[in-house]
Design a protein around this motif. Structure first.
Motif, PDB file in Angstrom:
ATOM      1  N   LYS A 166      29.398  38.990 -54.670  1.00 33.51           N
ATOM      2  CA  LYS A 166      30.017  38.633 -53.660  1.00 33.51           C
ATOM      3  C   LYS A 166      30.033  37.327 -53.297  1.00 33.51           C
ATOM      4  O   LYS A 166      29.335  36.554 -53.938  1.00 33.51           O
ATOM      5  CB  LYS A 166      29.563  39.341 -52.343  1.00 33.51           C
ATOM      6  N   SER A 167      31.359  36.841 -53.262  1.00 38.13           N
ATOM      7  CA  SER A 167      31.661  35.525 -52.625  1.00 38.13           C
ATOM      8  C   SER A 167      32.031  35.162 -51.312  1.00 38.13           C
ATOM      9  O   SER A 167      32.328  36.137 -50.517  1.00 38.13           O
ATOM     10  CB  SER A 167      32.716  34.975 -53.635  1.00 38.13           C
ATOM     11  N   GLY A 168      31.702  34.081 -50.903  1.00 35.53           N
ATOM     12  CA  GLY A 168      31.922  33.549 -49.323  1.00 35.53           C
ATOM     13  C   GLY A 168      31.121  34.422 -48.655  1.00 35.53           C
ATOM     14  O   GLY A 168      31.538  34.459 -47.187  1.00 35.53           O
ATOM     15  N   ILE A 169      30.293  35.030 -48.820  1.00 37.83           N
ATOM     16  CA  ILE A 169      29.447  35.788 -47.791  1.00 37.83           C
ATOM     17  C   ILE A 169      28.927  34.898 -46.749  1.00 37.83           C
ATOM     18  O   ILE A 169      28.340  33.859 -46.722  1.00 37.83           O
ATOM     19  CB  ILE A 169      28.169  36.558 -48.411  1.00 37.83           C
ATOM     20  N   ARG A 170      29.505  35.251 -45.568  1.00 34.15           N
ATOM     21  CA  ARG A 170      28.781  34.491 -44.246  1.00 34.15           C
ATOM     22  C   ARG A 170      28.047  35.427 -43.377  1.00 34.15           C
ATOM     23  O   ARG A 170      28.900  36.387 -42.763  1.00 34.15           O
ATOM     24  CB  ARG A 170      29.620  33.741 -43.650  1.00 34.15           C
ATOM     25  N   VAL A 171      26.964  35.491 -43.023  1.00 30.16           N
ATOM     26  CA  VAL A 171      26.130  36.527 -42.174  1.00 30.16           C
ATOM     27  C   VAL A 171      25.809  35.960 -40.747  1.00 30.16           C
ATOM     28  O   VAL A 171      25.441  34.727 -40.705  1.00 30.16           O
ATOM     29  CB  VAL A 171      25.035  36.865 -42.949  1.00 30.16           C
ATOM     30  N   GLU A 172      26.267  36.661 -39.995  1.00 29.06           N
ATOM     31  CA  GLU A 172      25.905  36.446 -38.538  1.00 29.06           C
ATOM     32  C   GLU A 172      25.259  37.417 -38.077  1.00 29.06           C
ATOM     33  O   GLU A 172      25.098  38.580 -38.616  1.00 29.06           O
ATOM     34  CB  GLU A 172      27.221  36.164 -37.496  1.00 29.06           C
ATOM     35  N   LYS A 173      24.712  37.418 -36.507  1.00 28.55           N
ATOM     36  CA  LYS A 173      24.025  38.465 -36.102  1.00 28.55           C
ATOM     37  C   LYS A 173      24.899  39.649 -35.773  1.00 28.55           C
ATOM     38  O   LYS A 173      24.197  40.884 -35.802  1.00 28.55           O
ATOM     39  CB  LYS A 173      23.739  37.867 -34.537  1.00 28.55           C
ATOM     40  N   ASP A 174      26.042  39.615 -35.702  1.00 29.84           N
ATOM     41  CA  ASP A 174      26.883  40.793 -35.384  1.00 29.84           C
ATOM     42  C   ASP A 174      27.682  41.330 -36.412  1.00 29.84           C
ATOM     43  O   ASP A 174      28.431  42.396 -36.534  1.00 29.84           O
ATOM     44  CB  ASP A 174      27.956  40.571 -34.268  1.00 29.84           C
ATOM     45  N   GLY A 175      27.630  40.714 -37.849  1.00 31.50           N
ATOM     46  CA  GLY A 175      28.276  41.112 -39.130  1.00 31.50           C
ATOM     47  C   GLY A 175      28.322  40.258 -40.101  1.00 31.50           C
ATOM     48  O   GLY A 175      27.804  39.238 -40.261  1.00 31.50           O
TER      49      GLY A 175
END
Lengths: 52, 419
Positions: free
Chosen positions: B390-399
């Motif tokens: 996967k590319s550009g994965i940005r993970v935050e607390k809510d998704g």
């Protein structure tokens, strides 16, 4: 187990997370994440592979 | 010389209010009868009969002995006068309100998944770490054969089953042919967020404020085992305790733990690790040392030296369930929560989605996915299905958001934000 990491970037070229190649885990740049804490220790003496 | 005067009436002389006797009046076997009996001295008798309705000003200290059965329907002003005593009844107690002096009536248990009901990752594993029961992990190192951790099902039997527990966390030991060793260990562990201790109501810098730990435990080997609490903020502090088990016998362990000023306990108001609980089948001597039980001390060694009997017994078993940590000096009954509520709490730390995360191959557009609830912190993602990096994965607390160069795919994934 030898750990290896690679940056993941978005379409702007910004690195958005780290991929741990040994088990395909996507690790956020988050100080509270224990996998990121482990990565920071690893990165003190190792080099992260650049994103494609 | 005796004499006798026979009269039928004695009256005081004119102008005199009373008749005065200068000696005792002996009644013999006869009665003193009439209207009122007044005395400025002491009235004594072998027994008193009649109504005590008008008795007043009885000193509380003079009421001793066993009280008879009393109708308390008109008791008033009881207030806090029970002090430190317990009130036990086989009946029902009702009141306009119940106000605990410490702790609370609900949401008492600071442990998440203490009944071991939720196991999103799976029900058995021979790996060390978080692999079965949520919020708990089994850790081991130096073993000759890996122990198995498992979410065990309880059947009808004395002990926790009768208190509503249907699951337990179980270790089955491997065959440790090399015996116990200094660097070896097998333990259960769970960690509570610092803010959940800081906001619990426990005055943890006071030695007269308490939390109480209780849990059910059973092992196939009779011996003394150890557990411990450890603080994480500031200078780490250690609170070791012991418990003795008979073989294959469920035992409920209860430990009341005070706060402490010296050394001071510290819990920051954040989502980092605050309080660690460990239950220990075995620690080698690299982790043990001389220490006092049931007291806080600066963390160095973890427990006193362990007996290796359990560790050296092939297929030895160790179960725990009903783990509760609550504010206050007594262990209350386990706070059972619904499966759904406990799952929601667990999903703050780990989420497993079996599908539904569709990730599309747009060059400049990313698919976003929301977690069931906000997690403790931005989690690590592991994709269980759906090919391609996967590319550009940005993970935050809510998704998280992502794109996939291989085309739209339905991804199963886990998100982990354990401490």
């Amino acid at each position: 187990m030898t750990l290896n990491y690679k940056f993941i970037k978005d379409f702007t070229g910004e690195n958005t997370c780290i991929l741990r190649l040994t088990d395909n885990k996507y690790i956020p740049f988050c100080d509270g994440n224990i996998d990121y804490q482990e990565y920071l220790e690893w990165a003190k003496t190792n080099t992260t592979e650049e994103a494609d | 010389m005796t004499s006798k005067i026979i009269v039928n009436n004695i009256e005081s002389d004119s102008g005199v209010s009373s008749v005065t006797f200068t000696s005792d009046i002996e009644l013999g076997t006869k009665n003193l009868k009439g209207h009122n009996l007044e005395s400025t001295g002491i009235v004594t008798a072998v027994s008193f009969t009649g109504s005590g309705a008008n008795l007043t000003n009885l000193p509380a200290a003079n009421i001793t002995g066993t009280l008879p059965a009393l109708d308390g329907s008109a008791l008033t002003g009881v207030g806090a006068s029970f002090g430190n005593s317990s009130v036990n009844t086989s009946g029902i107690i009702t009141a306009t309100s119940f106000v605990p002096t410490v702790g609370q009536l609900s949401h008492r248990n600071l442990i998440v998944n203490g009944a071991m009901n939720v196991a999103q990752r799976g029900t058995s594993s021979t790996s060390s770490g978080f692999y079965t029961v949520d919020r708990f992990q089994v850790n081991f190192t130096g073993t000759n054969e890996a122990p198995e951790q498992r979410q065990a099902t309880l059947t009808s039997a004395p002990g926790p089953y009768r208190e509503g527990h249907r699951k337990a966390y179980k270790i089955t030991n491997g065959n440790q042919t090399g015996g116990g060793g200094a660097a070896k260990f097998i333990r259960f562990k769970t960690t509570i967020e610092a803010q959940d201790i800081a906001n619990s109501g426990w005055d943890y810098v006071s030695s007269s404020s308490f939390v109480t730990l209780s849990f059910w435990v059973k092992a196939s080997v009779a011996q003394t085992y150890y557990g411990r609490l450890q603080t994480e903020d500031g200078t780490a502090r250690n609170y070791p305790f012991s418990f003795a088990l008979s073989a294959d016998t469920w035992t409920k362990v209860t430990k009341t733990i005070p706060g402490n000023t010296s050394p001071t306990l510290q819990f920051d108001n954040n989502n980092g690790a605050g309080l660690i609980l460990e239950i220990v089948p075995y620690y080698g001597t690299d982790y043990t040392g001389s220490m006092s039980l049931n007291t806080w001390a600066t963390y160095s060694d973890r427990t006193p030296d362990n007996t290796a009997t359990w560790y050296e017994t092939d297929d030895a078993t160790f179960f725990i369930t009903g783990v509760q940590l609550e504010v206050g000096p007594v262990a209350t009954p386990f706070e059972h929560r619904s499966f759904g509520e406990e799952l929601t709490r667990c999903q703050r730390y780990f989420v497993k989605m079996s599908g539904g995360a569709f990730i599309f191959p747009q060059n400049n557009v990313y698919t976003s996915f929301s977690f069931p609830q906000e997690m403790r912190d931005a989690p690590t993602l592991t994709f269980l299905s759906g090919a391609g990096t996967k590319s550009g994965i940005r993970v935050e607390k809510d998704g998280f958001r992502a794109a996939n160069s291989l085309g739209p795919q339905d991804h199963a994934f886990t998100a982990e934000s354990e401490i």
